[in-house]
Design a protein around this motif. Structure first.
Motif, PDB file in Angstrom:
ATOM      1  N   LYS A 136       4.905   0.536   3.333  1.00 16.09           N
ATOM      2  CA  LYS A 136       3.834   1.535   3.387  1.00 16.09           C
ATOM      3  C   LYS A 136       2.496   1.007   2.887  1.00 16.09           C
ATOM      4  CE  LYS A 136       5.964   5.508   4.625  1.00 16.09           C
ATOM      5  NZ  LYS A 136       6.607   5.396   5.926  1.00 16.09           N
ATOM      6  N   CYS A 176       0.666   1.366   0.095  1.00 14.02           N
ATOM      7  CA  CYS A 176      -0.312   2.211  -0.590  1.00 14.02           C
ATOM      8  C   CYS A 176      -1.230   1.242  -1.341  1.00 14.02           C
ATOM      9  CB  CYS A 176       0.394   3.151  -1.561  1.00 14.02           C
ATOM     10  SG  CYS A 176       1.587   4.187  -0.702  1.00 14.02           S
ATOM     11  N   GLN A 218       0.810  11.952  -5.372  1.00 16.90           N
ATOM     12  CA  GLN A 218      -0.166  10.922  -5.800  1.00 16.90           C
ATOM     13  C   GLN A 218      -1.551  11.507  -6.021  1.00 16.90           C
ATOM     14  OE1 GLN A 218       1.660   8.723  -6.687  1.00 16.90           O
ATOM     15  NE2 GLN A 218       3.120   8.053  -5.162  1.00 16.90           N
ATOM     16  N   MET A 228      -6.047   5.731  -0.652  1.00 15.61           N
ATOM     17  CA  MET A 228      -4.752   5.224  -1.151  1.00 15.61           C
ATOM     18  C   MET A 228      -3.868   4.722  -0.005  1.00 15.61           C
ATOM     19  SD  MET A 228      -3.562   8.119  -3.875  1.00 15.61           S
ATOM     20  CE  MET A 228      -3.952   8.036  -5.619  1.00 15.61           C
ATOM     21  N   ASN A 229      -4.305   4.954   1.233  1.00 16.92           N
ATOM     22  CA  ASN A 229      -3.486   4.655   2.417  1.00 16.92           C
ATOM     23  C   ASN A 229      -2.198   5.468   2.434  1.00 16.92           C
ATOM     24  OD1 ASN A 229      -2.945   3.411   4.895  1.00 16.92           O
ATOM     25  ND2 ASN A 229      -1.769   1.750   3.930  1.00 16.92           N
ATOM     26  N   ARG A 230      -2.262   6.680   1.862  1.00 16.54           N
ATOM     27  CA  ARG A 230      -1.135   7.608   2.009  1.00 16.54           C
ATOM     28  C   ARG A 230      -1.322   8.255   3.379  1.00 16.54           C
ATOM     29  NH1 ARG A 230       3.028   7.046  -1.495  1.00 16.54           N
ATOM     30  NH2 ARG A 230       3.536   9.250  -1.388  1.00 16.54           N
TER      31      ARG A 230
END
Ligand code: 5AD
Ligand code: SF4
Length: 474
Positions: free
Chosen positions: A195, A197, A301, A311-313
């Protein structure tokens, strides 16, 4: 192109390491005869459930080689299984290593080893080499299964032995394991994370996502059950993206349905699902299951869509809220817990207010709140607008206070109910009580003795003590 991973256990490698365990046994025996007492070993675990499981594997190997396991770090062999998610975990290890050095001066035959996530950081290994020369063995997360071999090597030579791999291609399970709790166990269903993040070091220290074959997972759980395990926790950084690298493409809900069918298994937990991968089939399987515990740990988060993006969520505030509120509607008796980071680069009071808004709306049953920790090598570490410490402190306290209020409010709702509790231990403060966990993960203390450990008993929740209950067995 994607790397190809072997998804089955390498049986030849297992046999090879078992031979090293035999050799290690001989070495340990010789040493203990020479010293005139049995050799002791201590494994210290930092960090998450994955590390806890890895430590059980290491303990299994050490005990098989003849070590007496001890909690005291003044032992003949001490291993730190480290975590590097936040910098304070790293600092703690450095501090503790200093203490070990004084023990080693008293017992020059003492051996010290380091493994786990920290050792996958190049700068850490350099620091160990330069400042902690008394460490004997350093290995990483991808080659843990080679511990028996490294141990033998370490005992046959002087100086520090280091072996860190950049990535893993093999899965080697089936080596001896000693569980901390005989009645419950973690089970790795996948390793690594894809992922990325931007704050998180895990993808760099644990490597790319690799799932294990469902048949091997089922077989491991069946063996655990026949050895007395009642509860398993399926472990992975993102359990609900399970199966992507498998030929069969088995998805996580399907795996859960397979695990459900195992006779004798009573409880299934999983850690950690990723919010945007939590689909309707996950909800369906939780509704239909008799064994899946009523607890979802769903890391938020941040509640600010702007920060989530940085956050690249892969979800927005609204998407998270939609999901969490749907879970509350569809699965009303399921506890929802979360992780929250305060002080991510660029965060403002407005962003914190968004986070507080989500906490209020979902009313999490519990939450882990973390101060953002800058991890070298992650994209967030080089973001320019790091937040001032004074702000973080104020925001953190505000988030924590709200989280605690919500947790108390949710816990209080259970007052007077009757619950099944898996007894884990005798209470550490009051030996007339035992401590267990409800399906939704709430702790309950009630009168009982150690004969109840490992049993699932029915308990009336009599007195809410904030985050836990005092109860009475029925
Ligand atoms: N700083 C603070 N908390 C972090 N986490 C992961 N990386 C960091 C970091 N750099 C937290 C996340 C994750 C939990 C396991 O640790 O909230 O969900
Ligand atoms: Fe880290 Fe994000 Fe992967 Fe979780 S999903 S391990 S926070 S990179």
């Amino acid at each position: 192109m994607r790397e190809v991973f072997e998804t089955k256990t390498d049986k030849e490698e297992v046999a090879r390491q078992l031979r090293f365990i035999e050799e290690g046994k001989q070495i340990v025996l010789n040493y203990s005869e020479q010293e005139g007492h049995p050799l002791t070993a201590c494994v210290v675990t930092f960090g998450c459930q994955m590390n806890a499981r890895d430590s059980e594997k290491i303990t299994g190997i050490l005990a098989n080689m003849g070590f007496h396991m001890t909690e005291s770090e003044e032992a003949d062999f001490v291993l730190y299984n480290t975590c590097s998610v936040r910098d304070n975990a790293n600092q703690k290890v450095y501090g503790k290593l200093g203490v070990l050095n004084t023990y080693k001066k008293r017992n020059p035959n003492m051996k010290i080893a380091l493994c786990g996530c920290m050792t996958q950081e190049e700068s850490v290994v350099e620091k160990i080499q330069n400042s902690y020369p008394f460490v004997d063995l350093v290995f990483g997360t991808h080659n843990l299964y080679k511990f028996p071999e490294y141990f033998v090597y370490m005992m046959k030579r002087d100086g520090m032995f280091i072996d860190i791999w950049e990535s893993a291609t093999k899965i080697v399970e089936d080596l001896p394991v000693i569980r901390k709790y005989p009645f419950k166990s973690g089970v790795n269903i996948m390793f690594g994370c894809d992922k990325f993040c931007t704050y998180c070091i895990v993808p760099y220290v644990r490597g790319r996502e690799r799932s294990r074959e469902p048949e091997e997972i089922i077989c491991e759980i069946e063996k655990l059950v026949s050895d007395g395990v009642k509860e398993v926790m399926l472990l992975g950084q993102n359990v609900n993206s399970y199966g992507k690298n498998l030929e069969s493409k088995t998805k996580f809900p399907e795996l859960l349905r397979m695990v459900e069918k195992i006779d004798g298994l009573e409880r299934i937990r999983f850690m950690t699902p990723y919010p945007s991968d939590f689909d309707d089939d996950m909800i369906a399987v939780m509704k239909e299951s008799k064994k899946i515990c009523k607890h979802i740990h769903l890391p938020l988060q941040s509640g600010s869509s702007r920060i989530l993006k940085r956050m690249n969520r892969r979800y927005t505030k609204e998407e998270f809220l939609d999901l969490a509120l749907k879970l509350r509607r569809e699965l009303p008796d399921v506890a929802i817990t979360t992780d929250i980071i305060v002080g991510f680069p660029g965060e403002t009071k407005e962003d914190i207010d968004e986070t507080l808004d989500v906490i209020r709306k979902v009313c999490f049953d519990n939450a882990f709140t973390f101060i953002y920790s800058k991890r070298t090598g992650t994209p967030a570490a080089s973001m320019p607008d790091q937040v001032a410490e004074e702000n973080i402190k104020v925001w953190f306290d505000e988030v924590l206070a709200l989280v605690q209020n919500c947790a108390k409010e949710r816990t209080a709702l259970l007052q007077g109910q009757i619950a099944d509790v898996l007894v884990e231990d005798v209470n550490s403060h009051d030996a007339s009580l035992v401590t267990g966990r409800m399906s939704n993960n709430t702790l309950v203390h009630f009168p009982g003795d150690k004969s109840l450990i490992g049993e699932i008993v029915t308990v009336k929740l009599e007195e809410c003590k904030g985050f836990y209950y005092l109860g009475k067995q029925l």
